[in-house]
Design a protein around this motif. Structure first.
Motif, PDB file in Angstrom:
ATOM      1  N   SER A 150      44.353  32.407  -1.101  1.00 52.57           N
ATOM      2  CA  SER A 150      42.929  32.108  -1.276  1.00 52.57           C
ATOM      3  C   SER A 150      42.479  32.203  -2.728  1.00 52.57           C
ATOM      4  CB  SER A 150      42.095  33.066  -0.416  1.00 52.57           C
ATOM      5  OG  SER A 150      42.338  34.410  -0.788  1.00 52.57           O
ATOM      6  N   LYS A 151      43.218  32.923  -3.560  1.00 50.85           N
ATOM      7  CA  LYS A 151      42.799  33.125  -4.943  1.00 50.85           C
ATOM      8  C   LYS A 151      43.422  32.106  -5.896  1.00 50.85           C
ATOM      9  CE  LYS A 151      41.847  38.041  -4.377  1.00 50.85           C
ATOM     10  NZ  LYS A 151      42.075  39.414  -4.860  1.00 50.85           N
ATOM     11  N   THR A 152      44.637  31.675  -5.596  1.00 50.04           N
ATOM     12  CA  THR A 152      45.304  30.731  -6.486  1.00 50.04           C
ATOM     13  C   THR A 152      45.400  29.335  -5.887  1.00 50.04           C
ATOM     14  OG1 THR A 152      47.507  31.261  -5.623  1.00 50.04           O
ATOM     15  CG2 THR A 152      46.669  32.616  -7.436  1.00 50.04           C
ATOM     16  N   GLY A 153      45.214  29.204  -4.559  1.00 49.60           N
ATOM     17  CA  GLY A 153      45.360  27.924  -3.893  1.00 49.60           C
ATOM     18  C   GLY A 153      46.804  27.511  -3.679  1.00 49.60           C
ATOM     19  N   GLU A 154      47.742  28.371  -4.046  1.00 51.45           N
ATOM     20  CA  GLU A 154      49.163  28.047  -3.926  1.00 51.45           C
ATOM     21  C   GLU A 154      49.618  28.197  -2.476  1.00 51.45           C
ATOM     22  OE1 GLU A 154      53.475  29.615  -5.694  1.00 51.45           O
ATOM     23  OE2 GLU A 154      51.576  30.467  -6.378  1.00 51.45           O
ATOM     24  N   ILE A 155      50.406  27.239  -2.001  1.00 51.54           N
ATOM     25  CA  ILE A 155      50.972  27.302  -0.658  1.00 51.54           C
ATOM     26  C   ILE A 155      52.301  28.051  -0.729  1.00 51.54           C
ATOM     27  CG2 ILE A 155      51.914  25.949   1.251  1.00 51.54           C
ATOM     28  CD1 ILE A 155      49.917  23.775   0.584  1.00 51.54           C
ATOM     29  N   PHE A 156      52.501  28.993   0.189  1.00 51.07           N
ATOM     30  CA  PHE A 156      53.719  29.788   0.191  1.00 51.07           C
ATOM     31  C   PHE A 156      54.109  30.101   1.625  1.00 51.07           C
ATOM     32  CE2 PHE A 156      50.267  32.763   0.411  1.00 51.07           C
ATOM     33  CZ  PHE A 156      50.720  33.811   1.201  1.00 51.07           C
ATOM     34  N   LEU A 157      55.311  30.625   1.808  1.00 44.26           N
ATOM     35  CA  LEU A 157      55.813  31.023   3.119  1.00 44.26           C
ATOM     36  C   LEU A 157      55.738  32.545   3.215  1.00 44.26           C
ATOM     37  CD1 LEU A 157      58.920  28.682   3.530  1.00 44.26           C
ATOM     38  CD2 LEU A 157      56.552  28.297   4.233  1.00 44.26           C
ATOM     39  N   ASP A 158      54.927  33.032   4.134  1.00 45.14           N
ATOM     40  CA  ASP A 158      54.743  34.466   4.324  1.00 45.14           C
ATOM     41  C   ASP A 158      55.814  34.970   5.289  1.00 45.14           C
ATOM     42  OD1 ASP A 158      53.938  37.036   4.604  1.00 45.14           O
ATOM     43  OD2 ASP A 158      51.910  36.617   5.287  1.00 45.14           O
ATOM     44  N   ALA A 159      56.754  35.754   4.767  1.00 47.14           N
ATOM     45  CA  ALA A 159      57.891  36.225   5.562  1.00 47.14           C
ATOM     46  C   ALA A 159      57.631  37.589   6.183  1.00 47.14           C
ATOM     47  CB  ALA A 159      59.144  36.269   4.706  1.00 47.14           C
ATOM     48  N   GLN A 160      56.374  37.905   6.435  1.00 48.90           N
ATOM     49  CA  GLN A 160      56.044  39.188   7.040  1.00 48.90           C
ATOM     50  C   GLN A 160      56.386  39.218   8.520  1.00 48.90           C
ATOM     51  OE1 GLN A 160      52.260  42.342   7.023  1.00 48.90           O
ATOM     52  NE2 GLN A 160      51.939  40.195   6.542  1.00 48.90           N
ATOM     53  N   GLY A 161      56.744  38.066   9.092  1.00 51.26           N
ATOM     54  CA  GLY A 161      56.999  37.968  10.525  1.00 51.26           C
ATOM     55  C   GLY A 161      55.854  37.240  11.209  1.00 51.26           C
ATOM     56  N   PHE A 162      55.917  37.169  12.529  1.00 55.58           N
ATOM     57  CA  PHE A 162      54.835  36.540  13.279  1.00 55.58           C
ATOM     58  C   PHE A 162      54.435  37.455  14.427  1.00 55.58           C
ATOM     59  CE2 PHE A 162      58.904  34.981  14.750  1.00 55.58           C
ATOM     60  CZ  PHE A 162      58.836  35.087  16.125  1.00 55.58           C
ATOM     61  N   ASN A 163      53.186  37.352  14.829  1.00 59.18           N
ATOM     62  CA  ASN A 163      52.571  38.331  15.712  1.00 59.18           C
ATOM     63  C   ASN A 163      53.190  38.359  17.104  1.00 59.18           C
ATOM     64  OD1 ASN A 163      50.081  37.489  13.756  1.00 59.18           O
ATOM     65  ND2 ASN A 163      49.979  39.636  14.373  1.00 59.18           N
ATOM     66  N   LEU A 164      53.357  39.579  17.597  1.00 56.83           N
ATOM     67  CA  LEU A 164      53.791  39.772  18.980  1.00 56.83           C
ATOM     68  C   LEU A 164      52.743  39.264  19.952  1.00 56.83           C
ATOM     69  CD1 LEU A 164      55.666  41.072  21.155  1.00 56.83           C
ATOM     70  CD2 LEU A 164      54.445  43.231  20.737  1.00 56.83           C
ATOM     71  N   GLY A 165      51.483  39.414  19.596  1.00 50.38           N
ATOM     72  CA  GLY A 165      50.399  38.963  20.466  1.00 50.38           C
ATOM     73  C   GLY A 165      49.119  38.822  19.688  1.00 50.38           C
ATOM     74  N   ASP A 166      48.040  38.555  20.429  1.00 50.03           N
ATOM     75  CA  ASP A 166      46.722  38.324  19.835  1.00 50.03           C
ATOM     76  C   ASP A 166      45.730  39.255  20.513  1.00 50.03           C
ATOM     77  OD1 ASP A 166      44.414  37.441  18.701  1.00 50.03           O
ATOM     78  OD2 ASP A 166      44.425  35.463  19.639  1.00 50.03           O
ATOM     79  N   ASP A 167      45.089  40.114  19.725  1.00 51.99           N
ATOM     80  CA  ASP A 167      44.111  41.047  20.298  1.00 51.99           C
ATOM     81  C   ASP A 167      42.705  40.762  19.809  1.00 51.99           C
ATOM     82  OD1 ASP A 167      44.513  41.797  17.687  1.00 51.99           O
ATOM     83  OD2 ASP A 167      44.344  43.951  18.083  1.00 51.99           O
ATOM     84  N   GLU A 168      42.461  39.556  19.268  1.00 53.98           N
ATOM     85  CA  GLU A 168      41.150  39.239  18.735  1.00 53.98           C
ATOM     86  C   GLU A 168      40.342  38.314  19.638  1.00 53.98           C
ATOM     87  OE1 GLU A 168      41.702  37.647  14.873  1.00 53.98           O
ATOM     88  OE2 GLU A 168      42.500  39.509  14.007  1.00 53.98           O
ATOM     89  N   THR A 169      41.002  37.613  20.564  1.00 50.55           N
ATOM     90  CA  THR A 169      40.275  36.679  21.430  1.00 50.55           C
ATOM     91  C   THR A 169      39.282  37.408  22.313  1.00 50.55           C
ATOM     92  OG1 THR A 169      42.221  35.239  21.450  1.00 50.55           O
ATOM     93  CG2 THR A 169      40.527  34.839  23.125  1.00 50.55           C
ATOM     94  N   ILE A 170      39.749  38.425  23.017  1.00 54.52           N
ATOM     95  CA  ILE A 170      38.896  39.260  23.867  1.00 54.52           C
ATOM     96  C   ILE A 170      39.116  40.707  23.450  1.00 54.52           C
ATOM     97  CG2 ILE A 170      38.350  39.997  26.218  1.00 54.52           C
ATOM     98  CD1 ILE A 170      39.401  37.358  27.228  1.00 54.52           C
ATOM     99  N   PRO A 171      38.077  41.408  23.042  1.00 53.64           N
ATOM    100  CA  PRO A 171      38.236  42.802  22.607  1.00 53.64           C
ATOM    101  C   PRO A 171      38.874  43.658  23.703  1.00 53.64           C
ATOM    102  CG  PRO A 171      36.058  41.977  22.023  1.00 53.64           C
ATOM    103  CD  PRO A 171      36.688  40.937  22.901  1.00 53.64           C
ATOM    104  N   ASP A 172      39.818  44.518  23.284  1.00 53.00           N
ATOM    105  CA  ASP A 172      40.504  45.455  24.180  1.00 53.00           C
ATOM    106  C   ASP A 172      41.268  44.747  25.301  1.00 53.00           C
ATOM    107  OD1 ASP A 172      39.525  47.648  22.746  1.00 53.00           O
ATOM    108  OD2 ASP A 172      37.653  47.635  23.890  1.00 53.00           O
ATOM    109  N   LYS A 173      41.581  43.480  25.101  1.00 45.75           N
ATOM    110  CA  LYS A 173      42.387  42.761  26.090  1.00 45.75           C
ATOM    111  C   LYS A 173      43.378  41.885  25.323  1.00 45.75           C
ATOM    112  CE  LYS A 173      42.194  40.151  30.399  1.00 45.75           C
ATOM    113  NZ  LYS A 173      41.342  39.404  31.363  1.00 45.75           N
ATOM    114  N   PRO A 174      44.501  42.466  24.886  1.00 44.06           N
ATOM    115  CA  PRO A 174      45.447  41.709  24.067  1.00 44.06           C
ATOM    116  C   PRO A 174      46.201  40.664  24.887  1.00 44.06           C
ATOM    117  CG  PRO A 174      46.312  43.887  24.545  1.00 44.06           C
ATOM    118  CD  PRO A 174      44.912  43.872  25.071  1.00 44.06           C
TER     119      PRO A 174
END
Length: 628
Positions: A150-174
């Motif tokens: 977001s600061k440089t506009g450079e596209i890169f590959l984030d190798a931190q992994g990918f999420n096991l799941g999503d807990d933001e769609t419904i609070p307290d219901k991953p």
């Protein structure tokens, strides 16, 4: 870079690779050409907590932990050979059931049908809430997601992994991510030979089970929520797409080696360079002009006169080389600090020449461990000469303590932390075989080299002091409060810490947040600035101490040089309070255990620099005056 119990061996070192993200490196593996239809192996690594808004855990889990109920290959997973450094940093690489063939796209491939009991559903949901991520390895490349800085506009590959799941769609219901869209970027050498140059994985959650059908519907719109009241049945599925790329194999890591906030790195580095440059100039001018006048005045005095009016630092010329308290412990600490300094320097040289390739997993930890093992001779040599110089005569216990004291302390703390990891069923717990290998390196190589270095140091003997020690100790007058040992150490540690604290934030994010750190060039320059600042500030404080007629400078120089460890620990506490949200007691113990080790190694390293710089400055100072 991930942090596990034995990765504490690499604490002193968060060291050093090329300055730019796209710098030259020597590949850890030879390129592999795939034919159309040839199978591409997909390996799985441990599940690790991801650093998004806040880090919630420090415990990693094996991919095939029975509580996750992931799909397994036929005949069971097969462990892949790993380097010692890779094991120390928590890698546990295994085969997987994914079938990917070069240039063959596929959609909604069924991996397996999984059954998750209600008790394990709670375990999985808790891991989703803690932002755990999965890690795949394809042709030596880690799975990643394409992002834009977001600061440089450079596209890169984030190798931190990918999420096991999503807990933001419904609070307290991953929701569990049970479908993976895998994109393989390839570079075509010709019509029949292809190379993998990028791996992207985008997970999503989909309740793909259709009543009355054994085939999954990967395009269903409902999310998959694991019930903690009843058992759960669902499909794991994946899709594969091949994307052409103009990036050659030799440059495929460039997209991964992304430096976050490069302007902040440069600003911090330039700011530190300006500060240390101004500091060194001012200290040099003050000391040069003041000491030059003192030396001229002292040397102008006629030594044949019966009465000489000494004052300032010359007044303690008969005391300055007096035997300090606990000389054995001091020499052991100086020796171990010199050991760490040499380890850092050599690892830095390897990194700057590009030998620590990111494609060779664990190479940094491996080189650090090898350097720690081989440079035990440096620690023994420095300890022997220091002990002889400060007047010690019990060389046998000093030799034993140099070889075993601090390694025993470090191994004991690491072993205790490893017990917490074992109790938490964490994959980062170091296997017994690895512990045995490290102990053998210590006893069979490092300790004998330390002994050899010690005897070599004894052969050279003590450094010659330019003035004699008086037979009767002088009385020490009251001194300013800021020159007391603790206060001087805290004050003296501010500038070295201030030169590195911005870079320290990124290092901690890498060590504890499973975020790759590639700005090693900035870290190298910061390391040099810190070394120069530590030496300069320590010499300045020791000069003030001697001018106050306080001749017990030995321990004070070591404490002032290592004073940045206090600020490092305080910064670690602030980082824990502001950037981490560790819910479990085990994670808190692990964090502060690692932080303690990091601070201890920093204390030894800085203290040895401060002591050595002060001794040779004092030796040069008193050699410049005439003394009766």
């Amino acid at each position: 870079m991930r942090f596990t119990a034995s990765a504490a061996f690499a604490l002193a070192a968060s060291l050093l690779s090329p300055l730019s993200a796209s710098a030259f490196y020597l590949p850890g593996t030879a390129p592999r050409d795939y034919l159309p239809g040839e199978r591409i192996d997909v390996f799985v690594n441990t599940l690790t907590p991801m650093l998004n808004s806040k880090l919630r855990s420090l415990i990693s889990h094996d991919y095939y932990d029975e509580r996750f109920h992931f799909c397994q290959p036929e005949g069971g997973p097969v462990k892949q050979p790993e380097s010692l450094g890779s094991i120390l940093f928590g890698d546990r690489i295994l085969t997987s059931p994914y079938e990917i063939n070069m240039m063959e796209n596929s959609t909604c491939q069924l991996l397996c049908r999984s059954s998750v009991p209600k008790d394990d559903a709670k375990f999985i949901n808790d891991r989703i809430k803690e932002d755990y991520g999965l890690n795949f390895i394809v042709d030596g490349l880690p799975s990643s997601e394409m992002k834009r800085d977001s600061k440089t506009g450079e596209i890169f590959l984030d190798a931190q992994g990918f999420n096991l799941g999503d807990d933001e769609t419904i609070p307290d219901k991953p929701a569990l991510n049970n479908h993976y869209d895998i994109y393989i970027q390839y570079h075509a050498r010709d019509a029949n030979h292809f190379r993998v140059v990028g791996v992207l994985v985008y997970p999503r959650t989909v309740d793909s089970m259709v009543a009355g059908s054994m085939s999954p519907d990967c395009f269903a719109t409902q999310n998959l929520y694991l019930s903690e009241a009843t058992d759960n049945e669902f499909f794991y599925t994946y899709s594969v797409s091949f994307i052409p790329s103009d990036v050659p194999w030799g440059l495929r890591w460039d997209a991964y080696l992304h430096v976050f906030d490069p302007k902040i790195h440069w600003f911090s580095l330039i700011n530190s360079l300006v500060i240390v440059g101004f500091l060194v100039f001012m200290v040099a001018m003050v000391l040069y002009r003041t000491i030059s006048k003192d030396i001229s005045r002292y040397n102008a005095i006629d030594l044949s006169e019966e009465v000489q009016e000494d004052y300032g630092w010359k007044l303690v010329h008969g005391e300055v080389f007096r035997l300090p308290n606990r000389p054995m412990v001091l020499s052991v600490m100086v020796g171990n600090g010199a050991h760490l300094v040499m380890m850092c320097i050599v690892t830095l040289v390897f990194a700057l020449f590009g030998f620590l390739s990111p494609s060779n997993r664990g190479s940094l930890a491996t080189v650090l461990l090898i350097c720690w093992t081989l440079f035990g001779c440096v620690g023994g040599y420095a300890s022997a000469r220091t002990y002889a110089t400060v007047g010690g005569d019990q060389w046998k216990p000093n030799l034993v303590l140099t070889a075993v004291l601090f390694p025993t302390v470090i191994f004991s703390v690491i072993g205790l932390l490893n017990l917490f990891l074992i109790g938490a069923s964490a994959s980062g717990a170091v296997p017994f075989g690895t512990i045995l290998a490290i102990l053998l390196l210590w006893f069979l190589i490092s300790a004998p080299l330390s002994v050899a270095g010690y005897f070599y140091g004894m052969k050279h003997g003590a450094f010659t002091n330019p003035v004699r020690v008086a037979s009767i100790p002088r009385q020490i007058p009251p001194k300013p409060r800021y020159l007391h040992t603790v206060q001087a150490a805290i004050l003296g540690g501010i500038l070295p810490f201030g030169a590195a604290f911005v870079e320290l934030y990124f290092v901690l994010s890498s060590l504890f947040g499973n975020r790759a750190y590639y700005a090693f060039g900035f870290l190298f320059l910061t390391f040099l600035v810190v070394v120069l600042t530590t030496a300069t500030v320590t010499v300045l404080f020791v000069y003030f101490i001697l001018c106050a007629e306080e001749y017990r400078w030995h321990w004070r120089s070591f404490m002032i040089g290592g004073g940045s460890a206090f600020w490092l620990f305080a910064y670690g506490v602030w980082y824990w309070a502001s950037r981490l949200s560790l819910d479990s007691f085990t994670s808190v113990v692990l964090y502060f255990g690692y932080l303690f080790l990091f601070s201890l190694l920093n204390f030894l390293l800085g203290g040895s620099i401060g002591f050595v710089a002060s001794y040779f400055a004092i030796r040069r100072l008193y050699a410049s005056i005439r003394v009766d």
